[in-house]
Design a protein around this motif. Structure first.
Motif, mmCIF file in Angstrom:
data_model
loop_
_atom_site.group_PDB
_atom_site.id
_atom_site.type_symbol
_atom_site.label_atom_id
_atom_site.label_comp_id
_atom_site.label_asym_id
_atom_site.label_seq_id
_atom_site.Cartn_x
_atom_site.Cartn_y
_atom_site.Cartn_z
ATOM 1 N N SER A 2 0.826 -1.194 0.000
ATOM 2 C CA SER A 2 0.000 0.000 0.000
ATOM 3 C C SER A 2 0.870 1.258 0.000
ATOM 4 O O SER A 2 1.995 1.259 0.510
ATOM 5 C CB SER A 2 -0.900 0.007 1.245
ATOM 6 O OG SER A 2 -1.511 1.270 1.413
ATOM 7 N N LEU A 3 0.326 2.329 -0.558
ATOM 8 C CA LEU A 3 1.047 3.593 -0.563
ATOM 9 C C LEU A 3 1.182 4.182 0.840
ATOM 10 O O LEU A 3 1.917 5.160 1.045
ATOM 11 C CB LEU A 3 0.329 4.592 -1.479
ATOM 12 C CG LEU A 3 0.297 4.219 -2.974
ATOM 13 C CD1 LEU A 3 -0.449 5.291 -3.762
ATOM 14 C CD2 LEU A 3 1.699 4.039 -3.524
ATOM 15 N N TRP A 4 0.473 3.586 1.802
ATOM 16 C CA TRP A 4 0.592 4.023 3.190
ATOM 17 C C TRP A 4 1.845 3.462 3.866
ATOM 18 O O TRP A 4 2.239 3.944 4.928
ATOM 19 C CB TRP A 4 -0.646 3.583 3.989
ATOM 20 C CG TRP A 4 -1.892 4.319 3.614
ATOM 21 C CD1 TRP A 4 -2.903 3.871 2.820
ATOM 22 C CD2 TRP A 4 -2.270 5.643 4.019
ATOM 23 N NE1 TRP A 4 -3.887 4.827 2.698
ATOM 24 C CE2 TRP A 4 -3.522 5.922 3.423
ATOM 25 C CE3 TRP A 4 -1.663 6.614 4.824
ATOM 26 C CZ2 TRP A 4 -4.179 7.134 3.613
ATOM 27 C CZ3 TRP A 4 -2.313 7.824 5.012
ATOM 28 C CH2 TRP A 4 -3.560 8.075 4.412
ATOM 29 N N PRO A 6 5.219 3.583 3.298
ATOM 30 C CA PRO A 6 6.317 4.495 3.649
ATOM 31 C C PRO A 6 5.985 5.419 4.819
ATOM 32 O O PRO A 6 6.874 5.765 5.607
ATOM 33 C CB PRO A 6 6.537 5.297 2.358
ATOM 34 C CG PRO A 6 6.028 4.408 1.277
ATOM 35 C CD PRO A 6 4.859 3.704 1.865
ATOM 36 N N LEU A 40 10.283 9.666 0.859
ATOM 37 C CA LEU A 40 8.959 9.401 0.303
ATOM 38 C C LEU A 40 9.005 9.302 -1.220
ATOM 39 O O LEU A 40 8.384 8.421 -1.816
ATOM 40 C CB LEU A 40 7.983 10.495 0.740
ATOM 41 C CG LEU A 40 7.624 10.504 2.231
ATOM 42 C CD1 LEU A 40 6.741 11.697 2.550
ATOM 43 C CD2 LEU A 40 6.926 9.199 2.631
ATOM 44 N N CYS A 43 10.547 5.970 -2.185
ATOM 45 C CA CYS A 43 9.633 4.849 -1.915
ATOM 46 C C CYS A 43 8.554 4.760 -2.982
ATOM 47 O O CYS A 43 8.228 3.656 -3.456
ATOM 48 C CB CYS A 43 8.988 5.019 -0.532
ATOM 49 S SG CYS A 43 10.097 4.696 0.846
ATOM 50 N N TYR A 44 7.996 5.891 -3.364
ATOM 51 C CA TYR A 44 6.915 5.861 -4.343
ATOM 52 C C TYR A 44 7.441 5.587 -5.753
ATOM 53 O O TYR A 44 6.732 5.012 -6.582
ATOM 54 C CB TYR A 44 6.117 7.160 -4.275
ATOM 55 C CG TYR A 44 5.340 7.277 -2.979
ATOM 56 C CD1 TYR A 44 4.572 6.207 -2.521
ATOM 57 C CD2 TYR A 44 5.401 8.421 -2.190
ATOM 58 C CE1 TYR A 44 3.878 6.278 -1.327
ATOM 59 C CE2 TYR A 44 4.708 8.502 -0.994
ATOM 60 C CZ TYR A 44 3.951 7.432 -0.569
ATOM 61 O OH TYR A 44 3.260 7.492 0.621
ATOM 62 N N ASN A 46 9.784 3.475 -6.228
ATOM 63 C CA ASN A 46 9.950 2.026 -6.172
ATOM 64 C C ASN A 46 8.639 1.275 -6.391
ATOM 65 O O ASN A 46 8.646 0.089 -6.717
ATOM 66 C CB ASN A 46 10.552 1.610 -4.826
ATOM 67 C CG ASN A 46 12.060 1.521 -4.862
ATOM 68 O OD1 ASN A 46 12.616 0.554 -5.360
ATOM 69 N ND2 ASN A 46 12.725 2.539 -4.355
ATOM 70 N N SER A 47 7.531 1.957 -6.193
ATOM 71 C CA SER A 47 6.225 1.307 -6.360
ATOM 72 C C SER A 47 5.723 1.359 -7.798
ATOM 73 O O SER A 47 4.712 0.737 -8.124
ATOM 74 C CB SER A 47 5.191 1.967 -5.433
ATOM 75 O OG SER A 47 4.918 3.298 -5.849
ATOM 76 N N LEU A 48 6.410 2.112 -8.677
ATOM 77 C CA LEU A 48 5.973 2.226 -10.068
ATOM 78 C C LEU A 48 6.249 0.934 -10.835
ATOM 79 O O LEU A 48 7.212 0.227 -10.559
ATOM 80 C CB LEU A 48 6.674 3.400 -10.752
ATOM 81 C CG LEU A 48 6.366 4.799 -10.198
ATOM 82 C CD1 LEU A 48 7.155 5.856 -10.964
ATOM 83 C CD2 LEU A 48 4.876 5.098 -10.261
#
Length: 226
Positions: A2-4, A6, A40, A43-44, A46-48
């Motif tokens: 989840s984006l939560w 981080p 942040l 981390c985001y 890395n989620s792509l």
């Protein structure tokens, strides 16, 4: 993930950040803010997931890690040569660093091999993608990030002259060591369920993160080379 997630990691180290803020000899909010924003953003990134349509069937996060690596290199090369050296992006070595690094690496390698052999005596089926990914991406990205950029930013944010038996274990070392373990052993799923692995957190904090982080302690003559 989840984006939560981080934000959960930041929440866990917030008590350490607050303690560092009040107990350090000097504090610099600019560097602390830069650390939070950079953390942040990385981390985001890395989620792509954009490489799947191009190379279908990949199981590992190649695109996220590559974006993280580009961001780290861009951040480092943007700064002056002196700052790059402070971050650890240098080819200069202290002899003591080489000896200590070799001993720590060999010791950690032997311990890691023995530990995993006891936990997974039969091993697992060999996978070429997994082998190549694990042999390259984590080392390239995470060492630049955790022991390089994060250590430098937090070292600038919290300046302390306190010593433990003649060695300066600064707040940057403490925070990065714990953050590394937490970031690898705790996650919030898409269903907003918090999952964690205490063994992974403790192992990576006390063994991997602590041992490698020791090379970045100035009093040990440790100027890492990335």
């Amino acid at each position: 993930m989840s984006l939560w997630t981080p934000l959960l990691w930041l929440a866990i180290i917030t008590p350490l950040l607050i303690s560092a803020y009040f107990k350090s000899d000097q504090t610099n909010v600019k560097y602390l803010t830069t650390f939070v924003v950079y953390f942040l953003v990385d981390c985001y990134l890395n989620s792509l997931d954009f490489i799947e349509p191009i190379i279908p069937g990949l199981r590992w996060n190649w695109d996220g890690k590559m974006l993280s690596l580009v961001l780290s290199l861009g951040f480092i090369l943007f700064h002056s040569k002196e700052i790059r050296r402070e971050i650890g992006f240098t080819r200069q070595y202290h002899r003591r660093t080489v000896r200590l690094g070799a001993l720590l690496f060999i010791g950690f390698l032997l311990f890691d091999f023995a530990f995993k052999y006891m936990v997974f005596p039969k091993g697992s089926e060999f996978d070429l993608e997994t082998f190549i990914f694990q042999a390259t991406m984590p080392g390239l990205t995470e060492e630049l990030l955790f022991r390089g950029i994060y250590m430098w930013l937090l070292g600038k944010a919290f300046v302390s002259s306190k010593m433990i038996k003649g060695v300066s274990f600064g707040w940057n070392f403490i925070i990065v060591t714990i953050l590394f373990g937490v970031a690898h052993g705790m996650v919030i799923t898409e269903d907003l369920e918090v999952r964690y692995d205490i063994e992974t957190i403790v192992y990576l904090t006390l063994i991997s993160s602590f041992s490698v982080g020791m090379l970045r302690i100035p009093n040990l003559g440790a100027v890492s080379s990335f």
